[in-house]
Design a protein around this motif. Structure first.
Motif, short mmCIF file in Angstrom:
data_model
loop_
_atom_site.label_atom_id
_atom_site.label_comp_id
_atom_site.label_asym_id
_atom_site.label_seq_id
_atom_site.Cartn_x
_atom_site.Cartn_y
_atom_site.Cartn_z
N PRO A 239 28.50 32.25 35.68
CA PRO A 239 27.08 32.29 36.04
C PRO A 239 26.42 30.95 35.71
O PRO A 239 26.75 30.34 34.71
CB PRO A 239 26.51 33.42 35.19
CG PRO A 239 27.54 33.76 34.18
CD PRO A 239 28.82 33.08 34.53
N LEU B 136 19.64 33.11 37.14
CA LEU B 136 21.07 33.02 36.92
C LEU B 136 21.78 33.37 38.22
O LEU B 136 21.39 34.33 38.89
CB LEU B 136 21.53 34.00 35.84
CG LEU B 136 21.13 33.72 34.41
CD1 LEU B 136 21.73 34.79 33.50
CD2 LEU B 136 21.62 32.34 33.97
N ASP C 266 22.66 36.74 45.87
CA ASP C 266 23.59 36.00 45.02
C ASP C 266 22.99 35.72 43.65
O ASP C 266 23.67 35.17 42.78
CB ASP C 266 23.95 34.67 45.69
CG ASP C 266 24.79 34.87 46.94
OD1 ASP C 266 25.54 35.85 47.00
OD2 ASP C 266 24.67 34.04 47.86
N GLU D 105 33.86 32.78 38.80
CA GLU D 105 32.47 33.18 38.92
C GLU D 105 31.65 33.00 37.65
O GLU D 105 31.07 33.94 37.11
CB GLU D 105 32.39 34.65 39.39
CG GLU D 105 31.04 34.94 39.99
CD GLU D 105 31.01 36.33 40.59
OE1 GLU D 105 29.93 36.70 41.04
OE2 GLU D 105 32.02 37.01 40.64
N PRO E 67 29.38 30.51 29.60
CA PRO E 67 30.76 30.68 29.12
C PRO E 67 31.73 29.87 29.97
O PRO E 67 31.42 29.47 31.09
CB PRO E 67 31.03 32.17 29.30
CG PRO E 67 30.13 32.57 30.42
CD PRO E 67 28.90 31.70 30.29
#
Lengths: 91, 91, 91, 91, 91, 91, 91
Positions: free
Chosen positions: G37, G63, G86, G35, G30
């Motif tokens: 992914p 991811l 992470d 942040e 997206p």
């Protein structure tokens, strides 16, 4: 010298030494602004935390940071209640 | 004196002493601005945390910081709910 | 009163009491601005964390901070989901 | 060299080396502004924490950060009281 | 409904419910600005942390905070990856 | 290459590689501004913490963050004292 | 695909996937600003921490957050060194 008051956990009560320039053992409190170490006598100690008994005892002469603890006044004399972790050394 | 209310975990309820200048035992609350210690009586105690039972008990006279706890009013009287860690000493 | 919803871990769901000035047991909510304690009834409880089962149970009347928890609306009634640590005492 | 003072827990007392440009072992203190490492000799050590005895001992030459510790003056000489964790290395 | 993706540790993947005003079970999402709880279905769960297996399972309908998690898009549908601690309750 | 200095606990001393654009093994240090990884050789290691012996050893080529550690100068050469946790990988 | 470099502790090295709009398995990254992914392949893994072996292994498609990790360049290809925490999920 001891007083009739029981600090909780890891707290101690200290009677600050008079503000003399040079103490008997020769310690001179430097004039730096922040966190000036000071000297006093332990007059009451807590029971410590569960697995960490306190090291200092009533009568010990100690050094501590200038802004350590909270002031209280008992029978006209000033004391400080602080945590043992605020004490630097036993003189 | 006790009240019918059960604080959770490590909380206690304190009935603050009247704002007298000098208490019976001679404690004078200093006029410093930040974190002025105050005095009151424990009226209810929690069950403590899993491995740390509380030290104070109902009826103890205690010293605590000025801004400790949250005020509540029960039957017209003011109380403070605070954690035991906010209490400095048993007088 | 209970609702069909399962809070996770150490969370509970509270039905806030109506905003009356003085409750049945005589508790008057003070008008202080920050963290005004409020009263409600537990309607659902989580299973607690691994080694800390919850203390409160469905039906308990409790006091909690004004800004504790997150509001939800179930079948037209407002509830609060909060952690048990946000609860001060059982009335 | 040792002094008659007992640091608490994980604290040590260090006698800072004279401010020479280049020490005997050839260490040159860089002129960077923040956290300039400095050198001194341990003159007193605490008993360590419950499960972590101290590593340094009286007489060790050590490197530490510029702003580590609190200055005290004993019999006219300056010392630093700091935590062992503020010490970088034994020279 | 489940998807072929394995969240790590204590993470779960949630398929957010459509943005209806009132859900089947009657839950109305309030219009408060900050941290509006939302509802969705668990479609994948991690293995949990070493000593804390997850509580939620695939198929559970859950409530979570508005800003919880990170959005991903799999085969044209939006999902959220979040930690189980971000989930308030199982509906 | 090793030096006669003993870092405390989980600290290590690193001799930074010369600032070449491309190292022998082909690693090119990117020009990003914040936290640029750098390369060096371990020349001294601490004894580790109580229950965590160090992984790196003298002679290891390592990558670390640009602002990791504190600079010292021994016999005219620059070194860095840092914690092992500041090291990303052994090349 | 694997590379000859050993990350320390709980770190892993990831080869980021090419910046395609839609990956083979249909994941569309997206365009949200914060942040985002991203997807990549694990090419090296650390030994884990004392009591927490790593879950991911070389070859896993994962991811992770957009700003996770630190960029390095090995033999002309860009990699990311990050902590396993992470990483959101194995695809």
């Amino acid at each position: 010298m001891a007083i009739n008051m029981k600090p909780l956990a890891d707290r101690v009560i200290v009677a600050p030494a008079a503000a003399e320039e040079k103490t008997k053992s020769g310690i001179i409190i430097p004039d730096t602004a922040k966190e000036k170490p000071q000297r006093g006598e332990i007059v009451a100690v807590g029971s410590g935390k569960k697995d960490e008994p306190l090291t200092v005892k009533v009568g010990d002469q100690v050094l501590y940071g200038k802004y350590a603890g909270t002031e209280i006044n008992i029978d006209g004399q000033d004391y400080l209640i602080m945590k043992e972790a605020d004490i630097f050394a036993i003189v």
